[in-house]
Design an enzyme around this catalytic site. Structure first.
Site, PDB file in Angstrom:
ATOM      1  N   HIS A 154       0.840  -1.191   0.000  1.00  0.00           N
ATOM      2  CA  HIS A 154       0.000   0.000   0.000  1.00  0.00           C
ATOM      3  C   HIS A 154       0.882   1.251   0.000  1.00  0.00           C
ATOM      4  O   HIS A 154       1.850   1.327   0.758  1.00  0.00           O
ATOM      5  CB  HIS A 154      -0.934   0.001   1.209  1.00  0.00           C
ATOM      6  CG  HIS A 154      -2.066  -0.968   1.073  1.00  0.00           C
ATOM      7  ND1 HIS A 154      -1.871  -2.322   1.145  1.00  0.00           N
ATOM      8  CD2 HIS A 154      -3.387  -0.783   0.862  1.00  0.00           C
ATOM      9  CE1 HIS A 154      -3.047  -2.940   0.986  1.00  0.00           C
ATOM     10  NE2 HIS A 154      -3.972  -2.029   0.814  1.00  0.00           N
ATOM     11  N   ARG A 575      -5.119 -11.087  -4.858  1.00  0.00           N
ATOM     12  CA  ARG A 575      -6.347 -10.359  -4.527  1.00  0.00           C
ATOM     13  C   ARG A 575      -6.930  -9.752  -5.784  1.00  0.00           C
ATOM     14  O   ARG A 575      -6.212  -9.161  -6.602  1.00  0.00           O
ATOM     15  CB  ARG A 575      -6.099  -9.258  -3.496  1.00  0.00           C
ATOM     16  CG  ARG A 575      -7.421  -8.542  -3.105  1.00  0.00           C
ATOM     17  CD  ARG A 575      -7.250  -7.608  -1.924  1.00  0.00           C
ATOM     18  NE  ARG A 575      -6.624  -6.352  -2.255  1.00  0.00           N
ATOM     19  CZ  ARG A 575      -7.059  -5.156  -1.853  1.00  0.00           C
ATOM     20  NH1 ARG A 575      -8.155  -5.057  -1.121  1.00  0.00           N
ATOM     21  NH2 ARG A 575      -6.412  -4.059  -2.167  1.00  0.00           N
ATOM     22  N   GLU A 696     -15.857  -5.323   3.172  1.00  0.00           N
ATOM     23  CA  GLU A 696     -15.256  -4.007   3.364  1.00  0.00           C
ATOM     24  C   GLU A 696     -16.253  -2.917   3.752  1.00  0.00           C
ATOM     25  O   GLU A 696     -16.016  -2.188   4.712  1.00  0.00           O
ATOM     26  CB  GLU A 696     -14.520  -3.594   2.087  1.00  0.00           C
ATOM     27  CG  GLU A 696     -13.391  -4.548   1.715  1.00  0.00           C
ATOM     28  CD  GLU A 696     -12.711  -4.155   0.436  1.00  0.00           C
ATOM     29  OE1 GLU A 696     -11.840  -3.263   0.471  1.00  0.00           O
ATOM     30  OE2 GLU A 696     -13.042  -4.731  -0.614  1.00  0.00           O
ATOM     31  N   ASP A 737     -12.031   0.879   3.768  1.00  0.00           N
ATOM     32  CA  ASP A 737     -13.230   1.307   3.039  1.00  0.00           C
ATOM     33  C   ASP A 737     -14.435   1.463   3.950  1.00  0.00           C
ATOM     34  O   ASP A 737     -15.292   2.305   3.703  1.00  0.00           O
ATOM     35  CB  ASP A 737     -13.526   0.317   1.914  1.00  0.00           C
ATOM     36  CG  ASP A 737     -12.566   0.485   0.744  1.00  0.00           C
ATOM     37  OD1 ASP A 737     -12.682   1.489   0.017  1.00  0.00           O
ATOM     38  OD2 ASP A 737     -11.684  -0.363   0.577  1.00  0.00           O
ATOM     39  N   ARG A 775      -5.726  -4.113   8.217  1.00  0.00           N
ATOM     40  CA  ARG A 775      -5.482  -2.841   8.904  1.00  0.00           C
ATOM     41  C   ARG A 775      -4.520  -1.969   8.108  1.00  0.00           C
ATOM     42  O   ARG A 775      -3.568  -2.451   7.507  1.00  0.00           O
ATOM     43  CB  ARG A 775      -4.877  -3.092  10.288  1.00  0.00           C
ATOM     44  CG  ARG A 775      -5.813  -3.785  11.247  1.00  0.00           C
ATOM     45  CD  ARG A 775      -5.167  -3.940  12.623  1.00  0.00           C
ATOM     46  NE  ARG A 775      -6.077  -4.545  13.566  1.00  0.00           N
ATOM     47  CZ  ARG A 775      -7.006  -3.887  14.245  1.00  0.00           C
ATOM     48  NH1 ARG A 775      -7.120  -2.586  14.090  1.00  0.00           N
ATOM     49  NH2 ARG A 775      -7.808  -4.504  15.080  1.00  0.00           N
ATOM     50  N   ARG A 908      -9.522   6.071  -3.370  1.00  0.00           N
ATOM     51  CA  ARG A 908      -9.053   5.060  -2.430  1.00  0.00           C
ATOM     52  C   ARG A 908      -8.904   5.660  -1.033  1.00  0.00           C
ATOM     53  O   ARG A 908      -8.719   6.858  -0.867  1.00  0.00           O
ATOM     54  CB  ARG A 908      -7.718   4.473  -2.889  1.00  0.00           C
ATOM     55  CG  ARG A 908      -7.850   3.527  -4.074  1.00  0.00           C
ATOM     56  CD  ARG A 908      -6.554   2.809  -4.324  1.00  0.00           C
ATOM     57  NE  ARG A 908      -6.648   1.860  -5.421  1.00  0.00           N
ATOM     58  CZ  ARG A 908      -7.044   0.601  -5.296  1.00  0.00           C
ATOM     59  NH1 ARG A 908      -7.388   0.137  -4.109  1.00  0.00           N
ATOM     60  NH2 ARG A 908      -7.092  -0.180  -6.343  1.00  0.00           N
TER      61      ARG A 908
END
Length: 1073
Positions: A154, A575, A696, A737, A775, A908
């Protein structure tokens, strides 16, 4: 100390911390005087003093004076030239980074100097035994624990990797500076080293000029393994084992590891089109290459260390078989003669054969193993990965020994027991002279481990010719077996292991280069069990021959590493978003004239999917023509079938909302495996990947339990879970999210309830559950102290198993140094152990749940009415924050939006929180909380809320994290952004939001019973205050640069200056998104 680490409530020695800050600050001042001049350095100091004075006034409660000083500071900064402002921002940014290094160093210092740390294994095991836990239950719970820490790419790590390494070097030098035995000359030399490192920082461009690729991100993750985790894991496991033995009488089994590691780097394709099937395949093989390379280095050191000659019969037999194979090899080549050179040169694999004994000292042979995790030197990574550009492969001085492969005739160990009298010699003890390892000047074993990784096409033939031509010389420096009367059995076995590891590494290089390979499976290691077998044979032999103390040293550490990291280091998760699977099935069903899958109702989808899953024929025709997007999905499943569960972990489905979302992946996975096995003519390797739904949004979290119940009610799926996944259902819950959707408070409560419901659903069907927590690093995305987070989960949700992501800057903060990594791993272990054996208390009464529902609903309404329903909010957000400019940071490979839309819905969560963190408002973490608490208090629930805070760990954790965010926020800075950047027509909204902030602070303090923010954490308060004289000026510079940039959008100098301020603020806040 900050919201990114665990010891936030523990004191540190501020005197030592401030001494280090002064040292580093003075060195930076020296650098500035030398690099930019005395006049500029004086200006830096003037602005710092002005900012410090304003902070002091505000801390003392003299708001008017503080405001006057802040306006004066802002005026001076806004009148600077662009070059002056950028240099000032750089200087303050480096100050903040150096303070962060000093802070981390003092956390390490405290770990080293404390006899029994809180939350350590020794501490928690002792408390549990005292509280009534039996030693047997404690031992079983630790041995059965399964925690997996998943590192993700991320985009929240703002610092370039180059700067991260320079920061690590400074941290190592600070650690060395703590030594009391340094002479005056040594300390002066150390200060000079620090001065060089700080100079190097200043002269290095801190901005990424290009976006990283997914493979680049994967390399960063693998470097964390080499940089710290490789050293930390054995040290951590020794701590666990020692604490277990102390409190239960039994050590941790050697191959037992409570914690393993996973990765999303190169597998997370949700919204990132750059992560392709080829990327996933390449990243897996890179990880395998690095694992082999790291093991080779360890084997080199171990071969040198294990010079003893006593061994048991089984090891002796295996060593003798290896020697016999070597004899046969030499005899064959002596008989074949030199006239067969041509044939050997053009042979598929190199004829080079490494000696059974080490021929030169490995790196660090003069250092004891105990120095690996805690030395004063900078141990920077030296790994070079294999590359695809081979223009300078062997011509660049590549070591010839890296071309060694294992002969097909090499023996493989059998499980048969050795019987005396079957061999011509007594092999119970095979003697060796102690100088056998250090004579000769042959090819260097240590260097070979770190020099492989380049091309092996035509240059390999040159190497083969060279090796053949040197055969006579090799005989002189490496005598044949009959000329060596004394042989060390452990060195022989480990030499054999080394050859197979080199062959493993070579095979991976050829796969990555696209060179056809036909290795015999006995030539290389595919599974960790294959590598563990000879290592355990050595260990058991040493244990049985009186060498227990030696066996429990470096050899035991290597066995623990193999048990933890395997042959892949970190299994890679895949994913993908659920809609992509529906699109793929649409293409298939339409091609087969079955209709459009996505238009069917849920029951028809389930009927179709279950029918196909029960069948044995492939669904997808080989001739099907599909779009590029669908082809990529199919190719991903094909790669998953080829690699299997030995390289890959879970297949995570983001935005999962229905049972069919999970079965669709099971079907596509099954179909790909059928196709691949048909082509191979044998079954696919290993088992299918476990399929993990990710819930989410708040809506999906509320339906999570129902989805799991529906799935487990299907006989095929329930049997599949039992047979394929050992009766374990894994479910992932997303924090990012859900928070962006409904606010942090509502997200926390919905996540709590969803976990309760999922656990209950699995229990109804007799299925075990593992919860996977997605997380983030910041509080707004579910971040915060690990221990606090785990201890506040619903009772029964952690039954010895846990998966959790560590993202972006948190990976470096928690695992960048071996010492901090050991501490973090201990905290994971003890927190999960406590939650398993002594679960946290549930809500005391049903009334507490009703209060939570009311607070959550009002909080959600307030949040959504502001963020999604207020027509002015979107434009206000764009004006008041640098959100639009964050895309120029080049900190991640994926786009900032899932879809091409300007709304907040498709933005995002990371840039959403990143932008608000930059302005120091951190709005997503607290918006709506004040409204909910105010309404509850107005209805007479004040005492109830205070009781909930005292007695319910979940509620206390939620309030404490919000309080921490409020303490790190600064509404005076946020107001400055509004006054300069926001249109007059929208400044009223900013004022209303600041009022909401004050209301939230008021009611959070009312519930917690604190008079001031961070009252229960004076260390955090002091650390925050120490950063403000450097952080506040950077924010003011950023405001001015944003003002200029929005009038001159294409000015590259302004854009660079803005990015420098973003870096600086991230350093001061200690987290980004």
């Amino acid at each position: 100390m900050t919201d990114t680490t665990d010891d936030i409530a523990e004191e540190i020695s501020f005197q030592a911390f401030e001494d280090d800050c002064r040292l580093l600050g003075s060195l930076l001042n020296d650098v500035l005087q030398r690099e930019v001049g005395q006049q500029f350095t004086e200006k830096v100091e003037r602005e710092r003093i002005l900012a410090q004075s304003a902070c002091n006034m505000r801390i003392a409660g003299i708001e008017d004076a503080a405001e006057v000083l802040e306006k004066k500071l802002a005026l001076e900064l806004s009148s600077m030239t662009l070059e002056e402002a950028a240099s000032l921002a750089r200087a303050f940014s480096h100050y903040l980074n150096l303070m962060g290094i000093a802070e981390t160093h003092h956390r390490v210092r405290r770990i080293k100097n404390t006899v029994q740390l809180s939350k350590s294994c020794d501490d928690i095991f002792s408390k549990m035994i005292q509280s009534g836990t039996s030693p047997e239950d404690l031992y079983s719970a630790v041995c059965d624990q399964e925690v997996e820490i998943v590192l993700t790419a991320h985009p929240t790590q703002i610092n370039r990797r180059t700067l991260q390494y320079k920061h690590l070097r400074i941290a190592h030098l600070l650690e060395y500076n703590d030594r009391a035995d340094l002479s005056h000359e040594e300390r002066e030399m150390l200060i000079e080293d620090l001065r060089r490192e700080v100079t190097s920082l200043w002269q290095t461009d801190e901005l990424r000029r290009h976006k990283p690729t997914p493979v680049d991100e994967a390399r960063s993750g693998l470097h964390i393994v080499e940089q710290s985790l490789w050293k930390a894991v054995p040290h951590y496991l020794r701590r666990v084992s020692a604490a277990l033995k102390k409190h239960t009488g039994r050590p941790l089994p050697l191959t037992c590891t409570p914690i393993r590691f996973g990765s999303w780097m190169g597998g997370d394709r949700d919204g990132n089109p750059k992560v392709t099937a080829k990327v996933t395949r390449d990243v897996c093989f890179l990880a395998r290459w690095m694992a082999a390379d790291l093991y080779i280095r360890e084997i080199d050191s171990l071969r040198f260390e294990l010079s003893m000659n006593r061994c048991n019969d089984e090891l002796a037999k295996f060593a003798y078989e290896i020697l016999e194979a070597e004899n046969q090899y030499e005899e064959r080549h002596q008989e074949s003669g030199f006239h067969q050179t041509s044939h050997r040169v053009h042979a598929k694999h190199s004829v080079s054969h490494s000696p059974a004994l080490p021929t030169q000292l490995p790196a660090g042979a003069d250092m004891p193993a105990c120095t690996e995790c805690n030395d004063g030197e900078s141990q920077l990574p030296i790994l070079e990965f294999p590359v695809t550009d081979h223009s300078d492969s062997f011509e660049s001085g590549h070591n010839a020994e890296s071309s060694v492969t294992l002969l097909k005739s090499s023996p493989s160990r059998t499980s048969e027991k050795y019987e005396d009298g079957k061999l011509d010699v007594d092999v119970r003890t095979i003697n060796i002279s102690t100088n056998a390892s250090s004579t000769g000047t042959g090819t260097g074993i240590a260097s070979a481990s770190s020099t492989a990784g380049f091309g092996f096409s035509s240059p390999r033939k040159k190497t083969s010719e060279f090796n053949v031509g040197k055969s006579s010389f090799d005989k002189i420096i490496n005598p044949s077996i009959p000329q060596r009367p004394d042989i060390a059995p452990y060195r022989i076995v480990l030499g054999h292991v080394r050859e197979k590891l080199i062959s493993t590494r070579r095979r991976i290089e050829e796969i990555l280069e696209g060179i056809p390979w036909d290795y015999d499976p006995s030539q290389y290691y595919e599974k960790s069990a294959q590598l563990l077998e000879p290592l355990m044979l050595c260990y058991e032999s040493m244990q049985s021959c009186g060498s227990e103390i030696l066996a429990d040293g470096r050899l035991a550490d290597l066995i623990r590493r193999v048990s933890t990291f395997g042959m892949i280091l970190m299994k890679l998760d895949l994913r993908q978003e659920s809609g992509k699977h529906s699109e793929t099935l649409d293409a298939i069903t339409e091609y087969l004239d079955m209709g459009t899958y996505s238009e069917w109702d849920e029951e028809k989808k389930l009927e179709f999917l279950v029918t196909e899953l029960k069948g044995k024929r492939p669904l997808v025709p080989p001739t099907i023509e599909v779009s590029a997007e669908v082809r990529e999905v199919l190719d991903t499943f094909r790669v998953a079938a080829e690699l299997g569960s030995e390289s890959l972990g879970a297949y995570v489905i983001s935005m999962a909302s229905k049972a069919s979302d999970i079965l669709a992946v099971e079907l596509l996975q099954k179909d790909a495996r059928l196709a691949v096995s048909g082509e191979l003519g044998r079954p696919c390797p290993h088992t299918t990947l476990r399929v993990v739904p990710l819930f989410e949004t708040v809506k999906d979290l509320r339906g999570a339990g129902s989805v799991i119940r529906k799935l487990l009610s299907i006989d095929w799926y329930r049997n599949h879970i039992i047979e394929n996944d050992n009766g374990h259902q894994e479910v992932m819950v997303g924090y990012s999210d859900s928070g962006k959707d409904s606010g942090r408070f509502t997200a926390a409560w919905e996540l709590y309830k969803a976990q309760e419901d999922v656990v209950a659903a699995c229990k109804e069907f007799g299925i075990k559950v593992t919860l996977f927590h997605g997380r983030g690093g910041s509080i707004g995305r579910g971040g915060g102290p690990t221990y606090l987070a785990i201890q506040s989960q619903p009772p029964g949700s952690l039954m010895g198993t846990l998966r959790s992501t560590e993202q972006g800057e948190m990976v470096q903060a928690k695992f960048g140094l071996a010492q901090t990594a050991v501490r973090q791993l201990e905290i994971y272990t003890t927190a999960v152990l406590l939650a398993t054996l002594h679960p946290p208390d549930p809500p005391r009464s049903a009334n507490w749940r009703e209060v939570m529902e009311k607070i959550s609903e009002i909080s959600r309404q307030y949040y959504r009415s502001t963020v999604y329903e207020n027509e002015q909010f979107l434009e206000y957000f764009r004006e008041a924050t640098p959100e639009a400019e964050l895309g120029n940071l080049n900190i991640g490979s994926r786009p900032t939006r899932r879809k091409k839309s300007s709304g907040i819905g498709h933005l995002r969560a990371i840039p959403w929180i990143f932008a608000w963190t930059q302005t120091r408002f951190v709005l997503p973490a607290w918006l709506g909380v004040g409204a909910g608490l105010e309404a509850a208090c107005a209805k007479g629930y004040k005492e109830e809320l205070q009781a909930m805070y005292r007695e319910w760990p979940f509620f206390q954790c939620t309030i404490d994290l919000i309080e921490m965010v409020l303490a790190k926020s600064d509404i005076s800075i946020a107001k400055h952004y509004d006054e300069v950047l926001v249109s007059p027509c929208r400044q009223k909204l900013g004022g209303e939001l600041r009022e909401a902030f004050c209301m939230t602070e008021k009611y959070v303090l009312l519930v917690s019973g604190h008079e001031k923010l961070t009252e229960n954490n004076k260390s955090l308060k002091r650390l925050i205050e120490s950063r403000l004289p450097f952080l506040n000026p950077i924010n003011m510079i950023q405001v001015e640069i944003l003002r200029r940039l929005r009038r001159d959008v294409n000015n590259p100098k302004l854009r660079d200056a803005l990015l420098i301020t973003i870096n600086g603020i991230a350093a001061g806040m200690r987290n980004t998104g």
